[in-house]
Each structure stands twice: as structure tokens, then as C-alpha cells.
Design an enzyme around this catalytic site. Structure first.
Site, mmCIF file in Angstrom:
data_model
loop_
_atom_site.group_PDB
_atom_site.id
_atom_site.type_symbol
_atom_site.label_atom_id
_atom_site.label_comp_id
_atom_site.label_asym_id
_atom_site.label_seq_id
_atom_site.Cartn_x
_atom_site.Cartn_y
_atom_site.Cartn_z
ATOM 1 N N HIS A 10 0.831 -1.211 0.000
ATOM 2 C CA HIS A 10 0.000 0.000 0.000
ATOM 3 C C HIS A 10 0.866 1.263 0.000
ATOM 4 O O HIS A 10 1.972 1.251 -0.507
ATOM 5 C CB HIS A 10 -0.987 -0.044 1.168
ATOM 6 C CG HIS A 10 -1.739 -1.338 1.228
ATOM 7 N ND1 HIS A 10 -2.769 -1.641 0.366
ATOM 8 C CD2 HIS A 10 -1.579 -2.446 2.016
ATOM 9 C CE1 HIS A 10 -3.228 -2.862 0.619
ATOM 10 N NE2 HIS A 10 -2.513 -3.375 1.610
ATOM 11 N N GLU A 24 -2.393 0.247 7.956
ATOM 12 C CA GLU A 24 -1.502 -0.806 7.498
ATOM 13 C C GLU A 24 -0.254 -0.237 6.822
ATOM 14 O O GLU A 24 0.860 -0.723 7.049
ATOM 15 C CB GLU A 24 -2.239 -1.738 6.540
ATOM 16 C CG GLU A 24 -1.390 -2.869 5.992
ATOM 17 C CD GLU A 24 -2.123 -3.725 4.983
ATOM 18 O OE1 GLU A 24 -1.518 -4.698 4.490
ATOM 19 O OE2 GLU A 24 -3.296 -3.429 4.660
ATOM 20 N N HIS A 79 2.558 -7.180 4.734
ATOM 21 C CA HIS A 79 1.192 -6.666 4.905
ATOM 22 C C HIS A 79 0.682 -6.923 6.314
ATOM 23 O O HIS A 79 1.276 -7.682 7.086
ATOM 24 C CB HIS A 79 0.247 -7.361 3.910
ATOM 25 C CG HIS A 79 0.434 -6.911 2.497
ATOM 26 N ND1 HIS A 79 -0.381 -6.004 1.873
ATOM 27 C CD2 HIS A 79 1.369 -7.268 1.573
ATOM 28 C CE1 HIS A 79 0.033 -5.803 0.633
ATOM 29 N NE2 HIS A 79 1.103 -6.569 0.424
ATOM 30 N N GLU A 145 1.190 -11.732 6.098
ATOM 31 C CA GLU A 145 0.127 -10.946 6.743
ATOM 32 C C GLU A 145 0.388 -10.980 8.249
ATOM 33 O O GLU A 145 0.132 -11.974 8.930
ATOM 34 C CB GLU A 145 -1.242 -11.541 6.431
ATOM 35 C CG GLU A 145 -1.667 -11.438 4.978
ATOM 36 C CD GLU A 145 -2.232 -10.070 4.615
ATOM 37 O OE1 GLU A 145 -2.160 -9.145 5.464
ATOM 38 O OE2 GLU A 145 -2.740 -9.920 3.479
#
Length: 448
Positions: A10, A24, A79, A145
């Protein structure tokens, strides 16, 4: 040269998942920076390129195209997750087309194991997906993640910089194993593998963990650290020069029921001025064991251990070695020299001979405080913290920062004092030995 393309997900207008006042994009960028720092500072023949190094937007195609054009050996995308607020834990992904015996899958096995060792998160397993960064990369690729940002428990960890450091270290440990990376070493240094078995905000909780481990026959101690201005009590259960031995200790700790154990790799210099015997640092020996040690030699000795421990902790000074210095100066609190017991001057401040026995202090607490303040003057150039008044009458006479180690006090604290620091350290090492013998006796009593 191993080339790692490191992709913090991102960025810019794309915040990624949000929850609990966290974004995040911010969390993963910090983890990625920490990964890059650990790798480039500690490993040979590794080059790291990041998809972004600030809060900027970058498309998925730009990321994979850049990695492919650069000829990366590995693509690692960092992430955090989100779902419904109740889901939590860690998982990682490789592309859905790959077999479980592929090279990419083998790398996933290694990295997953290392990250789960340290991240304090529920293990949601190793998975596969058709994500763009896994599909369009020409090299093995993994997407991790690291917790659910909308889960309050996971988010509380994400806020902690020391946790993000652990997560980064876990990723690095996995990459180093997968690609057989060699650590940087020099002729005057060696690698030390420290076993960390918990980090607590509460000293009481840390002491409970130490007591539990010792009850299982695993010696440990509390190492005090400061993270973002906050004191943390980190538990260390051994330090090894051999990685295999460190791994064995990890297994022992896990068999004892502690799952959040991990290895921290550090380089220790053998240079005397930069050795582990710095004046600044955590106090390892408890007040109880300091007092026990001196009373084995002088049964009438004052109990000063608590003062050396608490003032040492406040000023960031090795209170246990300062205690050894006091034993050196006072002949184990028997005061057989020019300084007398009623002066409460445990480090010989200002004493030069029979005609000048030096400073006097109203209480033992004040005498220890003056001692620690004088050490702070030698070891640091920072302003003296102001919780306690300045009681050291010679603080402003010190060349600030002129002695970082105990040996460096030679010819400064004591003149000529060629072996002054060595004498202090000899007493400290005797205290360590006595403490270990006492603990071994306690453990034997528990086992019997």
C-alpha cells in the site's frame, strides 16, 4: 550477491487496512525498514531494494515490473490483515499454482517457522493465493500478513516498536536460513546468539517469568531496555557463540511451556574499550544477591543492594558493577582505609589521604546516589536526569564522557590506578559466581 526486493504494501492514497487508529501502510513500512537495516548491517553479499521508502503510491504492476527488471532473487511483500475484528494471527502466501515441493514453498516453510517463533501471534498457517505480486513476479515470492489490524489484541502489538523489531528479525532469520546468508564478521568481533523469552512492561511480570524458568531448571535474568521512551523488562535465557546451541536452548524453553522465545544475533567486540563491561547498561544481579555476596565476607555489612539496583536502573548504569566498585573501595564495607563508615562515602569521593578523607553524606542512600551520579558524569555527556537532587560534590569537576568502561577509569578515578577497573571487575565476577552457586542450590532444593 543475493538481491531482495522488499515490498511494504500500500502507501500514499492507499492506506491498506485500518483499525484501532492504525493504518496498514505505516506499520508495514516500519517493519520493512527494520528488515532492511538488519540485513544490510549484519549480513554479507545481500542487496535490498524497497518498492517504497516513504508514504507514496505505487501500483502493483510497478512493483513487480521493477523487481523483474532488477533481477531480484526473492520478492517479499509485507502486509497486515483485517476482517471482522475477531479474526487474529499471522499467515503467509505463495502463488496458488505452486506445488508444496517447489523452491518457493520450501522458502515459505523456513520463513514461516522463523516468523512464528518470535511474533507472539496465532499461527493461521501457510497458504496459497492468486495475488498479483505472487503471480507476476519472475522470482520466488512470499506475501506475509502480520496480524489483524482491526483486532484489538493484534493491534496492541503492532503499536509496539519492539514487537515490529521482533517481526523484522523473524523475517530476516528466515531469509538468512533460506539463502544461506553469512553474517558480517571482523577479526576483533564475534557473533553472540542471545535467547529472549519475553518482554514486559511490568517488572513484576518479568520476575514471575524468571522465577518460572528457574523452576524449570533454565537460568535467566532481566535485561532492562527503553523503547520509545518506555521501559521494557526483557528476559534473557542464555547467550551462545554457536547458533546450534542457541537453537537447542530455544527448544528447551519451548518444552518448558514458553512459546514466545526467539534468538537475537549480536556482534560483541573484544576490544577492551568496547567490551561488555561498559559503565552504562542494565543491572543483572539482584539486590538480594548483592547483599548475600558481601555478607559472606563481612557479616556486619550494610545492605546496599537495593540502592545500587534502583539508582543504577534510573541512571542506566550497571548498578551491580558499581556495587563491586564500592566493595573494592571500602574493603567489603569494613572501611579499613581513610574513609570511615559514618561518612557513607562508598566510592571514595574526594578522598586523597589521611588528611583528606573525602566527602560525607547524611545517609547510605545519599552516598550511593552520589556514587552513581559520579559514574554518570564519567560515562555520559547527557544532562543529569532530574528526579533526584545533585548530591555528588565533584560532578562538575569530571571531564564528561571521558570513561565509557570500568577499565577506562584507570588513572582517572584512582591515580595511578593502573589496574583499578580490573580490580572492580574481578569482584563483580566473584559476585556472579557466588550468585550462580546460590541459584544452583535453590534449584537443587526445588528439584528434591
Amino acid at each position: 550477491m543475493m538481491k531482495l526486493y522488499l515490498d511494504p504494501g500500500h502507501g500514499g492514497s492507499d492506506s491498506g487496512a485500518v483499525g484501532n487508529a492504525l493504518k496498514e501502510k505505516d506499520i508495514v513500512l516500519d517493519i520493512a525498514f527494520k528488515i532492511r537495516t538488519i540485513l544490510t548491517n549484519n549480513y554479507q553479499n545481500v542487496e535490498v531494494r524497497m518498492s517504497r521508502t516513504s508514504d507514496t503510491s505505487k501500483s502493483l504492476s510497478q512493483r513487480t515490473n521493477e523487481a523483474n527488471s532488477w533481477g531480484a532473487d526473492y520478492f517479499l511483500s509485507i502486509h497486515c490483515n483485517s476482517f471482522n475484528g475477531s479474526a487474529k494471527g499471522y499467515e503467509d502466501f505463495i502463488h496458488s499454482s505452486l506445488s508444496d515441493t517447489s523452491t518457493t514453498a520450501k522458502y515459505q516453510d523456513i520463513i514461516h517457522t522463523e516468523v512464528i517463533r518470535v511474533n507472539q501471534l496465532q499461527d493461521r498457517g501457510q497458504k496459497k493465493a492468486n495475488f498479483h505480486v505472487l503471480r507476476e513476479t519472475a522470482m520466488p515470492a512470499l506475501l506475509t500478513e502480520n496480524g489483524f489490524i482491526d483486532n484489538s489484541q493484534d493491534a496492541a502489538l503492532m503499536r509496539d516498536s519492539s514487537w515490529r523489531q521482533k517481526v523484522a528479525q523473524g523475517h530476516v532469520n528466515g531469509i538468512a536460513k533460506a539463502f544461506n546468508l553469512q553474517r558480517k564478521t571482523t577479526d576483533d568481533s564475534e557473533i553472540v546468539y542471545k535467547i529472549i523469552v519475553g518482554s514486559f512492561k511490568s517488572r513484576e511480570n518479568a520476575e514471575k517469568r524468571v522465577d518460572y524458568l528457574r523452576g524449570k531448571g533454565i537460568e535467566s535474568f532481566i535485561d532492562i531496555d527503553t523503547v520509545s521512551g518506555e521501559t521494557r523488562y526483557r528476559i534473557q535465557a542464555g547467550a551462545f557463540s554457536n547458533r546450534d546451541n542457541a537453537e537447542k536452548r530455544i527448544e528447551e524453553v519451548k518444552k518448558a511451556g514458553i512459546e514466545d522465545a526467539f534468538i537475537v544475533q549480536e556482534t560483541n567486540s573484544n576490544d577492551e574499550e568496547n567490551s561488555g563491561y561498559a559503565i552504562l547498561g542494565p543491572t543483572f544481579i539482584s539486590p538480594k544477591h548483592m547483599n548475600q555476596f558481601v555478607k559472606q565476607i563481612n557479616t556486619d555489612a550494610l545492605e546496599l543492594g537495593n540502592y545500587y539496583f534502583s539508582f543504577g536502573e534510573y541512571y542506566g548504569i550497571r548498578g551491580d558493577i558499581a556495587f563491586a566498585q564500592a566493595m573494592h573501595e571500602t574493603d567489603f564495607l569494613r572501611f579499613t582505609g581513610v574513609v570511615k563508615a559514618e561518612q557513607n562515602n562508598f566510592c571514595g569521593l574526594g578522598a586523597t589521604g589521611p588528611d583528606n578523607p573525602g566527602a560525607s553524606f547524611d545517609t547510605p542512600s545519599e552516598g550511593v546516589l552520589a556514587h552513581l551520579q559520579h559514574l554518570f558524569a564519567y560515562a555520559s555527556t547527557k544532562p543529569l536526569p532530574d528526579k533526584y537532587p545533585l548530591v555528588d560534590p565533584r560532578f562538575n569537576l569530571v571531564n564528561r564522557g571521558s570513561a565509557n568502561t570500568w577499565v577506562a577509569l584507570n588513572g582517572k578515578w584512582a591515580v595511578p590506578g593502573d589496574n583499578y577497573g580490573q580490580g572492580i571487575l574481578s569482584i563483580y565476577e566473584r559476585n556472579i559466581k557466588a550468585t550462580m552457586q546460590n541459584l544452583e542450590k535453590v534449584l537443587q532444593d526445588i528439584k528434591s
